[in-house]
Scaffold this active site. Structure first.
Site, PDB file in Angstrom:
ATOM      1  CG  ASP A  20      -1.502  -1.182   1.680  1.00  0.00           C
ATOM      2  OD1 ASP A  20      -1.451  -2.150   0.918  1.00  0.00           O
ATOM      3  OD2 ASP A  20      -2.075  -1.215   2.784  1.00  0.00           O
ATOM      4  CB  SER A  78      -1.556   0.989   5.730  1.00  0.00           C
ATOM      5  OG  SER A  78      -0.919   0.280   4.708  1.00  0.00           O
TER       6      SER A  78
HETATM    7  C1  FRU Z   1      -3.767  -3.664   2.924  1.00  0.00           C
HETATM    8  C2  FRU Z   1      -3.089  -4.101   4.196  1.00  0.00           C
HETATM    9  C3  FRU Z   1      -3.412  -3.151   5.334  1.00  0.00           C
HETATM   10  C4  FRU Z   1      -2.268  -3.330   6.273  1.00  0.00           C
HETATM   11  C5  FRU Z   1      -1.111  -3.536   5.323  1.00  0.00           C
HETATM   12  C6  FRU Z   1      -0.063  -4.472   5.838  1.00  0.00           C
HETATM   13  O1  FRU Z   1      -3.162  -4.092   1.761  1.00  0.00           O
HETATM   14  O2  FRU Z   1      -3.448  -5.433   4.537  1.00  0.00           O
HETATM   15  O3  FRU Z   1      -4.673  -3.373   5.916  1.00  0.00           O
HETATM   16  O4  FRU Z   1      -2.070  -2.206   7.082  1.00  0.00           O
HETATM   17  O5  FRU Z   1      -1.663  -4.045   4.121  1.00  0.00           O
HETATM   18  O6  FRU Z   1       1.050  -4.479   4.995  1.00  0.00           O
END
Ligand code: FRU
Length: 439
Positions: A20, A78
């Site tokens: 992300d 994230s």
């Molecule tokens: C989304 C996610 C988020 C999390 C992150 C972990 O793609 O699963 O919810 O914070 O990636 O890398």
């Protein structure tokens, strides 16, 4: 010398894994893009925040990770960024797994130069969740300013239930009080991730979303809601944010209405693994609302100079990295082919009132998807053919294509290391225009 061909103007992890986009912020005259990053492998691992900066959203400098796992965080998940009195704050999810007890809690870090960050600890612990929400699924804080202070949207999940978005309020970024459960009902997907509010648009993703709803063909869906007349985001009003194979976890530069997502997807293998990296972000998109509809256009610079290309029934364009703009009147038929090499290509065909994107003739990507369209390598995007004229852009960067058509988008990877760049267009329309910007 390596013959790896990396994306030219998209953010990617030069080495290792990325997912992300995080903390998008224009700060001290630079666009800052952070991203979920694991430098030591081409697979997901203990999460860092990678960091890239740019003055024009096309040329990127990669800096040292802004946040790393340490005694406080087993992973920095994230989150978002906000500027207050000249300082840049990162608000992220502290992930811990201590003796099998998983916790996801919200934390903050601060910087005075936008490069070096100091962690300042937890700001919402999982014990502060309201009754009945899971302590191990509480993540992805997105913070915006509002009239009385700050608002935070976070993803969460009900015990024995599905995804929720929780809203918190604060006056100072450090002390937060629970405000409400935004939809007050379960999502269709098993869990919501990465909620983000930009103006009157709320974007979010849903894990394990039903593949027959709302044109979605991916296991995990990206969706958006426009604020309704009562000023609410009603879950029933959600639509697909992108129709391609590779699109997840969008976030925006809130002051600029510019959206960027991860141009990949969970539960996939990446062709670029063999080149030592996995994952890149989409090209930035400008969001507008026109007649109650969300319209996305590629970000352009004032100095961009597009060159006219004759509009003919069959046209060949060479572009390995750049943006092609089309306008058509009275479109009757359209087929575009994107070549990786002479034998391997993807195509986009207007069939009925849908644009059908088919990458089954591309280098093989391994899917773990379930629905028939995915397994055949097909994605579909609806088109409103009752309109007289249509606007389209293609954003091409070596092994990826992002298709914009009347404000809707379909984003997909074709290959890593693609030497292609030939696009063939067969089109019947009463009038048309094609212009090319090489980047
Ligand atoms: C989304 C996610 C988020 C999390 C992150 C972990 O793609 O699963 O919810 O914070 O990636 O890398």
């Amino acid at each position: 010398m390596s013959d790896t061909i990396y994306p030219k103007f998209h953010v990617y992890g030069p080495k290792g894994w990325i997912n992300d986009p995080n903390g998008l912020m224009f700060y001290k005259n630079h666009y800052h893009v952070f991203y979920q990053y694991y430098p030591d492998d081409v697979h997901w691992g203990p999460m860092h925040w990678g960091h890239a900066v740019s003055e024009d959203l096309r040329h990127w400098d990669y800096l040292e990770p802004a946040l790393c796992p340490d005694a406080q965080d087993d992973g920095c998940f994230s989150g978002s960024a906000i500027e207050v009195e000249g300082k840049l704050y990162l608000i992220y999810t502290s992930f811990t797994n201590r003796d099998g007890v998983i916790r996801q809690q919200q934390a903050i870090a601060v910087s005075e130069d936008g490069i070096h960050f100091e962690k300042k600890g937890l700001i919402i612990t999982s014990d502060e969740l309201p009754e009945g929400y899971l302590k191990e699924d509480f993540r992805d804080p997105s913070v915006t300013k509002d009239a009385d202070g700050y608002l935070m949207y976070t993803a969460s999940r009900k015990e024995n239930g599905k995804g929720r978005i929780l809203v918190y309020k604060s006056k100072d970024l450090f002390h937060w009080t629970f405000d409400r459960d935004l939809f007050e009902k379960d999502s269709l997907g098993t869990m919501i991730e990465c909620p983000d509010k930009v103006g009157d648009v709320l974007t979010f993703t849903e894990q394990f979303f039903p593949t027959d709803v709302d044109g979605n063909n991916n296991i995990h869906a990206s969706r958006y809601i426009l604020k309704d007349r009562n000023g609410c985001f009603a879950y029933e009003n959600a639509s697909a944010l992108d129709y391609g194979f590779d699109y997840y976890a969008a976030q925006s530069f809130k002051e600029k209405n510019i959206l960027i997502a991860w141009m990949s997807m969970w539960d996939r293998s990446f062709l670029s693994e063999k080149d030592g990296y996995a994952g890149e972000l989409t090209y930035p998109r400008v969001l507008e609302i026109e007649n109650g509809e969300l319209i996305q256009k590629p970000f352009l610079l004032k100095e961009d100079h597009f060159v006219d290309i004759p509009f003919a029934k069959n046209q060949k364009i060479h572009c390995r990295s750049g943006i092609i703009h089309f306008s058509f009147n009275d479109l009757e038929s359209l087929e575009m082919r994107f070549y990786e090499d002479e034998e391997k290509y993807a195509k986009l065909t207007l069939i009925g009132d849908e644009l059908v994107f088919d990458r089954s003739r591309c280098e093989q990507v391994s899917f773990k998807e379930t629905d028939a369209n995915s397994l055949m390598g097909i994605r579909k995007m609806p088109v409103n053919l009752s309109k007289k004229s249509h606007e389209s852009y293609l954003v091409i960067d070596h092994g990826s294509v992002e298709i914009f058509f009347d404000g809707k988008t379909l984003s997909s990877l074709l290959a890593s290391n693609s030497k292609g760049g030939l696009i063939e267009i067969d089109c019947v329309a009463s009038e048309g225009k094609i212009e090319l910007l090489n980047i």
